[in-house]
Design a protein around this motif. Structure first.
Motif, PDB file in Angstrom:
ATOM      1  N   ASN A   1       0.746  -1.505   0.290  1.00  0.00           N
ATOM      2  CA  ASN A   1       0.159  -0.177  -0.132  1.00  0.00           C
ATOM      3  C   ASN A   1       0.668   1.510  -0.082  1.00  0.00           C
ATOM      4  OD1 ASN A   1      -2.809  -1.138  -0.308  1.00  0.00           O
ATOM      5  ND2 ASN A   1      -2.717  -1.419   2.029  1.00  0.00           N
ATOM      6  N   ALA A   2       1.908   1.347   0.715  1.00  0.00           N
ATOM      7  CA  ALA A   2       2.906   2.670   0.334  1.00  0.00           C
ATOM      8  C   ALA A   2       3.586   2.781  -0.240  1.00  0.00           C
ATOM      9  CB  ALA A   2       4.004   2.380   1.866  1.00  0.00           C
ATOM     10  N   ILE A   3       3.896   1.645  -1.497  1.00  0.00           N
ATOM     11  CA  ILE A   3       4.120   1.849  -2.894  1.00  0.00           C
ATOM     12  C   ILE A   3       3.309   2.062  -3.318  1.00  0.00           C
ATOM     13  CG2 ILE A   3       5.539   0.606  -4.551  1.00  0.00           C
ATOM     14  CD1 ILE A   3       6.591  -1.689  -2.438  1.00  0.00           C
TER      15      ILE A   3
ATOM     16  N   LEU B   1       0.525   6.333  -7.086  1.00  0.00           N
ATOM     17  CA  LEU B   1      -0.310   7.126  -7.292  1.00  0.00           C
ATOM     18  C   LEU B   1       0.251   8.804  -7.928  1.00  0.00           C
ATOM     19  CD1 LEU B   1      -2.905   5.374  -5.503  1.00  0.00           C
ATOM     20  CD2 LEU B   1      -3.347   5.730  -7.521  1.00  0.00           C
ATOM     21  N   LYS B   2       0.821   9.089  -7.322  1.00  0.00           N
ATOM     22  CA  LYS B   2       1.510  10.343  -6.846  1.00  0.00           C
ATOM     23  C   LYS B   2       1.790  10.635  -8.765  1.00  0.00           C
ATOM     24  CE  LYS B   2       2.468  10.871  -2.127  1.00  0.00           C
ATOM     25  NZ  LYS B   2       3.381  10.780  -0.784  1.00  0.00           N
TER      26      LYS B   2
ATOM     27  N   PHE C   1       1.134   8.895 -11.121  1.00  0.00           N
ATOM     28  CA  PHE C   1       0.474   7.839 -11.805  1.00  0.00           C
ATOM     29  C   PHE C   1      -1.411   7.524 -11.899  1.00  0.00           C
ATOM     30  CE2 PHE C   1       4.804   6.529 -13.102  1.00  0.00           C
ATOM     31  CZ  PHE C   1       4.781   7.326 -14.874  1.00  0.00           C
ATOM     32  N   PRO C   2      -1.722   8.273 -11.309  1.00  0.00           N
ATOM     33  CA  PRO C   2      -2.825   8.403 -11.025  1.00  0.00           C
ATOM     34  C   PRO C   2      -4.123   7.715 -11.324  1.00  0.00           C
ATOM     35  CG  PRO C   2      -3.009  10.965 -11.969  1.00  0.00           C
ATOM     36  CD  PRO C   2      -1.744  10.013 -11.884  1.00  0.00           C
ATOM     37  N   ASN C   3      -3.915   7.196 -13.019  1.00  0.00           N
ATOM     38  CA  ASN C   3      -5.179   6.557 -13.523  1.00  0.00           C
ATOM     39  C   ASN C   3      -4.145   5.424 -14.276  1.00  0.00           C
ATOM     40  OD1 ASN C   3      -6.903   9.101 -13.764  1.00  0.00           O
ATOM     41  ND2 ASN C   3      -5.487   9.281 -15.407  1.00  0.00           N
ATOM     42  N   ALA C   4      -3.155   4.378 -13.264  1.00  0.00           N
ATOM     43  CA  ALA C   4      -2.322   3.729 -13.653  1.00  0.00           C
ATOM     44  C   ALA C   4      -3.654   2.416 -13.395  1.00  0.00           C
ATOM     45  CB  ALA C   4      -0.999   3.336 -13.539  1.00  0.00           C
ATOM     46  N   GLU C   5      -3.275   1.332 -13.316  1.00  0.00           N
ATOM     47  CA  GLU C   5      -3.667  -0.233 -13.005  1.00  0.00           C
ATOM     48  C   GLU C   5      -2.519  -0.634 -11.949  1.00  0.00           C
ATOM     49  OE1 GLU C   5      -4.984  -4.668 -14.436  1.00  0.00           O
ATOM     50  OE2 GLU C   5      -4.008  -3.038 -16.303  1.00  0.00           O
ATOM     51  N   TYR C   6      -3.576  -0.785 -11.294  1.00  0.00           N
ATOM     52  CA  TYR C   6      -2.474  -1.818  -9.917  1.00  0.00           C
ATOM     53  C   TYR C   6      -2.809  -3.324  -9.540  1.00  0.00           C
ATOM     54  CZ  TYR C   6      -0.277   3.172  -9.570  1.00  0.00           C
ATOM     55  OH  TYR C   6       0.395   4.211 -10.111  1.00  0.00           O
TER      56      TYR C   6
ATOM     57  N   GLU D   1       7.620   6.786  -4.901  1.00  0.00           N
ATOM     58  CA  GLU D   1       6.492   8.463  -5.888  1.00  0.00           C
ATOM     59  C   GLU D   1       8.585   8.805  -6.384  1.00  0.00           C
ATOM     60  OE1 GLU D   1       6.419  12.999  -5.294  1.00  0.00           O
ATOM     61  OE2 GLU D   1       5.896  11.897  -3.237  1.00  0.00           O
ATOM     62  N   ASN D   2       9.862   8.764  -6.774  1.00  0.00           N
ATOM     63  CA  ASN D   2      11.037   9.410  -6.820  1.00  0.00           C
ATOM     64  C   ASN D   2      11.373   8.383  -8.498  1.00  0.00           C
ATOM     65  OD1 ASN D   2      11.401  11.644  -5.231  1.00  0.00           O
ATOM     66  ND2 ASN D   2      11.861  10.359  -3.886  1.00  0.00           N
ATOM     67  N   ILE D   3      11.145   6.958  -8.166  1.00  0.00           N
ATOM     68  CA  ILE D   3      10.996   6.174  -9.463  1.00  0.00           C
ATOM     69  C   ILE D   3       9.922   6.535  -9.608  1.00  0.00           C
ATOM     70  CG2 ILE D   3      10.953   3.810  -9.456  1.00  0.00           C
ATOM     71  CD1 ILE D   3      12.180   3.242  -6.965  1.00  0.00           C
ATOM     72  N   ALA D   4       8.683   7.003  -9.793  1.00  0.00           N
ATOM     73  CA  ALA D   4       7.960   6.992 -10.187  1.00  0.00           C
ATOM     74  C   ALA D   4       7.998   8.298 -11.522  1.00  0.00           C
ATOM     75  CB  ALA D   4       6.459   7.120  -9.962  1.00  0.00           C
ATOM     76  N   ARG D   5       8.702   9.016 -10.808  1.00  0.00           N
ATOM     77  CA  ARG D   5       8.388  10.267 -11.414  1.00  0.00           C
ATOM     78  C   ARG D   5       9.664   9.957 -12.572  1.00  0.00           C
ATOM     79  NH1 ARG D   5       5.951  14.791  -9.709  1.00  0.00           N
ATOM     80  NH2 ARG D   5       5.124  14.424  -7.636  1.00  0.00           N
ATOM     81  N   LEU D   6      11.223   9.292 -11.907  1.00  0.00           N
ATOM     82  CA  LEU D   6      11.956   9.125 -13.232  1.00  0.00           C
ATOM     83  C   LEU D   6      11.701   8.523 -14.433  1.00  0.00           C
ATOM     84  CD1 LEU D   6      15.275   9.267 -13.898  1.00  0.00           C
ATOM     85  CD2 LEU D   6      14.799   7.206 -12.139  1.00  0.00           C
ATOM     86  N   ILE D   7      10.552   7.379 -14.144  1.00  0.00           N
ATOM     87  CA  ILE D   7       9.944   6.455 -15.173  1.00  0.00           C
ATOM     88  C   ILE D   7       8.974   6.947 -15.959  1.00  0.00           C
ATOM     89  CG2 ILE D   7       8.033   5.003 -15.328  1.00  0.00           C
ATOM     90  CD1 ILE D   7       8.325   3.636 -13.203  1.00  0.00           C
TER      91      ILE D   7
END
Length: 376
Positions: free
Chosen positions: A21-23, A28-29, A31-36, A369-375
């Motif tokens: 849930n933490a990941i 989500l911050k 990629f709010p519309n991604a599939e999880y 979140e930081n990894i998502a920003r890099l992606i």
């Protein structure tokens, strides 16, 4: 875009579900519309029941059982979402957490409570039981477990021997006449990565006995007793378990389950991958997150992150698998050829262990979140 989030627990900090849930919150911050797809994982050790219950929408139940010292305690077990499979951790009833330096005594410690948990699962009508057998306080070869399920262990006078590894040398007869008949129709899967035999220098007593309070003299006695126990099982039940790989797990509970039930030993991560449906859930994944409290060169040897990564790559060969850990140790280069594409530590600065434990979720969320920003 599809993210699969399949971490193990971060021990003493987060359950696998809390970590997942933490990941997700961090991702989500960005990629709010991604599939999880969240799949809490484990490898058969501590946290396996919770992970299997969480990942299959199962339920936790409680039973009153005997701990290794003969005291009555409450122990949890799980029923998976399919309603026909139970998950048990032997440590919940017979674990090392029930003893201390003053009470540890593998000559008398018993697995009787583990047998009571199995019986509770039978009472629930389960068709399959997954049992993780790490973290035991016992060295009784599963004798107590079997006794709870109706097996009688008798001496030369036809009287029951005492529970615990210290009295197995007096065993003459194994009486299976009153064993719980329901065991014949239940598939028991032993989740364990231990390959130690029951007896000898690499066996249960010599390798694990000292952790449970055994002195050198006790170790010699316990090993001799388990050798006798294995011989009686071979003669009367036709099962040769003395040198069987994995029979020495949990003080010989592996041998007891193999001897007295329809059980099979399997790698813990393999059982959990199957039970959680990770491969199917990881289909068409773009990115996946695995992890646990520590990742280092030992992770390659069947630990949860590498097992999860392999399952995810099986489903989606092009998915990028990212490992997250509170501690990143030496020798991680080998993991890049085994299914993990990148590894990140989540601790942001020098801090004491207590603070790292209590801020685990925040650290994990921020790193994701930081990894998502890099992606992005």
């Amino acid at each position: 875009m599809k993210f699969v989030i399949a971490p193990d627990s971060f021990k003493q900090s987060m359950t696998a579900k809390e970590a997942a849930n933490a990941i997700k919150r961090g991702l989500l911050k960005v990629f709010p519309n991604a599939e999880y797809e969240l799949v809490p994982m484990a490898d058969g050790g501590e946290g396996t029941v919770q992970s299997l219950v969480d990942s299959t929408d199962g339920v936790l139940k409680t039973a009153t059982v005997m701990n290794p010292l003969g005291e009555m305690v409450s122990a949890e077990y799980g029923i998976l979402g399919n309603g026909t499979t139970a998950a048990i951790e032997m440590a919940a009833a017979s674990g090392i957490q029930f003893i201390d330096e003053n009470t540890a005594n593998p000559l008398i410690a018993t697995t009787y409570g583990t047998g009571q948990l199995i019986k509770a699962a039978l009472d629930d009508g389960m068709q399959e039981i997954i049992i993780g057998i790490g973290g035991s306080a016992t060295n009784d070869g599963g004798q107590g477990m079997a006794e709870a399920l109706g097996v009688k262990f008798l001496d030369a006078a036809g009287e029951p021997i005492k529970r615990g590894g210290g009295d197995l040398n007096r065993l003459v007869t194994i009486d299976m006449s009153a064993v719980d008949a329901r065991l014949a129709n239940v598939n028991i899967r032993i989740a364990s990565d231990v390959t130690n035999p029951l007896v000898g220098e690499k066996g249960a007593s010599y390798v694990f006995g000292p952790q449970k309070g055994a002195t050198p003299a006790m170790v010699a006695t316990l090993d001799a007793n388990l050798t006798h126990y294995a011989q009686v099982i071979k003669e009367q039940l036709g099962k040769d378990l003395a040198d069987y790989p994995g029979a020495g797990a949990a003080g010989g509970l592996g041998a007891g389950l193999l001897a007295f039930t329809n059980a099979n030993l399997e790698p813990g991560i393999q059982i959990v991958v199957e039970a959680t449906g990770l491969v199917a859930k990881a289909k068409d994944a773009d990115y996946a997150f695995v992890g646990e409290g520590g990742i280092d060169f030992q992770t390659q040897y069947g630990k949860t992150p590498i097992g999860s990564a392999k399952a995810i790559k099986q489903a989606s060969a092009n998915a990028k698998v990212i490992g997250l850990a509170g501690y990143v140790g030496e020798g991680i280069d080998v993991l890049y050829d085994l299914g993990i594409d990148a590894i990140f530590g989540i601790v942001p600065s020098a801090m004491d262990l207590k603070k790292a434990m209590t801020t685990g979720e925040a650290n994990l969320e921020r790193t994701a979140e930081n990894i998502a920003r890099l992606i992005k």
